[in-house]
Design an enzyme around this catalytic site. Sequence first.
Site, short mmCIF file in Angstrom:
data_model
loop_
_atom_site.label_atom_id
_atom_site.label_comp_id
_atom_site.label_asym_id
_atom_site.label_seq_id
_atom_site.Cartn_x
_atom_site.Cartn_y
_atom_site.Cartn_z
N GLU A 178 6.39 -0.86 0.53
CA GLU A 178 7.67 -0.31 1.04
C GLU A 178 8.84 -0.78 0.18
O GLU A 178 9.81 -0.05 0.00
CB GLU A 178 7.85 -0.70 2.52
CG GLU A 178 6.88 0.07 3.41
CD GLU A 178 6.43 -0.66 4.66
OE1 GLU A 178 7.07 -1.66 5.06
OE2 GLU A 178 5.41 -0.23 5.25
N LYS A 184 7.81 -6.62 9.33
CA LYS A 184 8.71 -5.58 8.79
C LYS A 184 10.06 -5.63 9.52
O LYS A 184 10.46 -6.70 9.97
CB LYS A 184 8.04 -4.21 8.89
CG LYS A 184 6.63 -4.23 8.30
CD LYS A 184 6.03 -2.87 8.11
CE LYS A 184 4.62 -3.04 7.55
NZ LYS A 184 4.01 -1.79 7.17
N GLU A 191 -3.31 -3.39 -0.52
CA GLU A 191 -2.87 -2.53 0.57
C GLU A 191 -2.75 -1.10 0.05
O GLU A 191 -1.71 -0.73 -0.52
CB GLU A 191 -1.50 -2.98 1.09
CG GLU A 191 -1.48 -4.38 1.63
CD GLU A 191 -0.37 -4.57 2.65
OE1 GLU A 191 -0.67 -4.92 3.78
OE2 GLU A 191 0.80 -4.34 2.30
N HIS A 251 5.58 -5.66 -1.64
CA HIS A 251 5.06 -4.75 -0.62
C HIS A 251 5.36 -3.30 -1.04
O HIS A 251 6.41 -3.03 -1.61
CB HIS A 251 5.69 -5.06 0.74
CG HIS A 251 5.00 -4.34 1.86
ND1 HIS A 251 5.28 -3.02 2.15
CD2 HIS A 251 4.02 -4.72 2.71
CE1 HIS A 251 4.49 -2.63 3.14
NE2 HIS A 251 3.72 -3.65 3.49
N SER A 287 -3.53 -0.75 8.29
CA SER A 287 -4.11 -0.37 9.58
C SER A 287 -5.28 -1.26 10.00
O SER A 287 -6.26 -0.78 10.56
CB SER A 287 -4.52 1.10 9.59
OG SER A 287 -3.39 1.93 9.37
N ASN A 301 2.94 -9.24 8.96
CA ASN A 301 4.17 -8.74 8.36
C ASN A 301 4.90 -7.93 9.43
O ASN A 301 4.48 -6.82 9.75
CB ASN A 301 3.81 -7.86 7.15
CG ASN A 301 5.02 -7.13 6.59
OD1 ASN A 301 6.16 -7.46 6.92
ND2 ASN A 301 4.76 -6.14 5.74
N GLY A 349 0.19 1.82 8.06
CA GLY A 349 0.88 2.41 9.20
C GLY A 349 0.42 3.81 9.54
O GLY A 349 1.04 4.50 10.35
P1 PGA Z 1 -0.12 -1.81 8.96
O1 PGA Z 1 0.80 -2.45 7.82
O2 PGA Z 1 -1.08 -2.87 9.40
O3 PGA Z 1 0.84 -1.41 10.05
O4 PGA Z 1 -0.80 -0.63 8.35
C1 PGA Z 1 0.25 -3.33 6.88
C2 PGA Z 1 1.34 -3.76 5.91
O5 PGA Z 1 2.20 -2.96 5.56
O6 PGA Z 1 1.37 -4.93 5.47
#
Ligand code: PGA
Length: 253
Positions: free
Chosen positions: A99, A11, A169, A97, A215, A9, A175
């Site tokens: 976000e 983003k 997640e 997601h 992460s 992903n 992140g």
């Molecule tokens: P990350 O993001 O691996 O940077 O923690 C995962 C995601 O949001 O799908």
Amino acid sequence: MRKNIVAGNWKMNKNLTESQALITEIRGIVRDENTNKAEIIICPTYLALASASKLLDGSTVKLGAQNCHFEDNGAFTGELSASMLKSVGVSHVIVGHSERRQYFNETNEMLAKKASAAINQGLTVLFCVGETQSERESGDHFNVIKNQISEGLFHLTPKDMELIVIAYEPVWAIGTGLTASSDQAEEVHAYIRSLISEKFGETIADHTSILYGGSVKPDNAVELFSRTNIDGGLIGGAALKARDFFDIIKAIK
Ligand code: PGA
């Protein structure tokens, strides 16, 4: 039995030129070095999808979008529909997601409609669920996930479920560099599978891939992916470097 999947992903990262360079690099590494059977998906920004589709022609790497609208077309300024995504060669779409839930106020009700819209176009949905830090601290995480799954997916038919991949997640791990331990992740994945089994039956539950995200890095992927109910990963930050992304793909055994 069920597919192992590693999805990147991206983003809101990489302009068109940068996206094309990264796609070309990933495609080359996968062609030259990949020996495992995991399905590989990359989800660049909308901007890069049409050209990504051309660059991936003939590759085993699949193309996903990060979001879609639930209507087919109409007065929804700034949005894209599942049929439009399909028209440029997209086969997968991330729905729900954290976000999107957090910054764009996407509710379970909207996400249920988005999942249906994508499935109606034959797209595979990477449906994300996960609790916040305070929800975990208060011990509410199982309830939160149950609501996200039941309100987001339980309107679907057993046939529709063939096009559903779930990504767990935990919001506190996205992140942040904090990863759920493999025990914590396995516990929730097993719980999600039990919810799917109660609603749709054991066969469908056994065939539903459940990915972990938050992460994931080359050095923790092997341990996470070794667990029975963890069928791969949804990768953010580490998906922006071709080598790291590929090292995570290699962690699938
Ligand atoms: P990350 O993001 O691996 O940077 O923690 C995962 C995601 O949001 O799908």
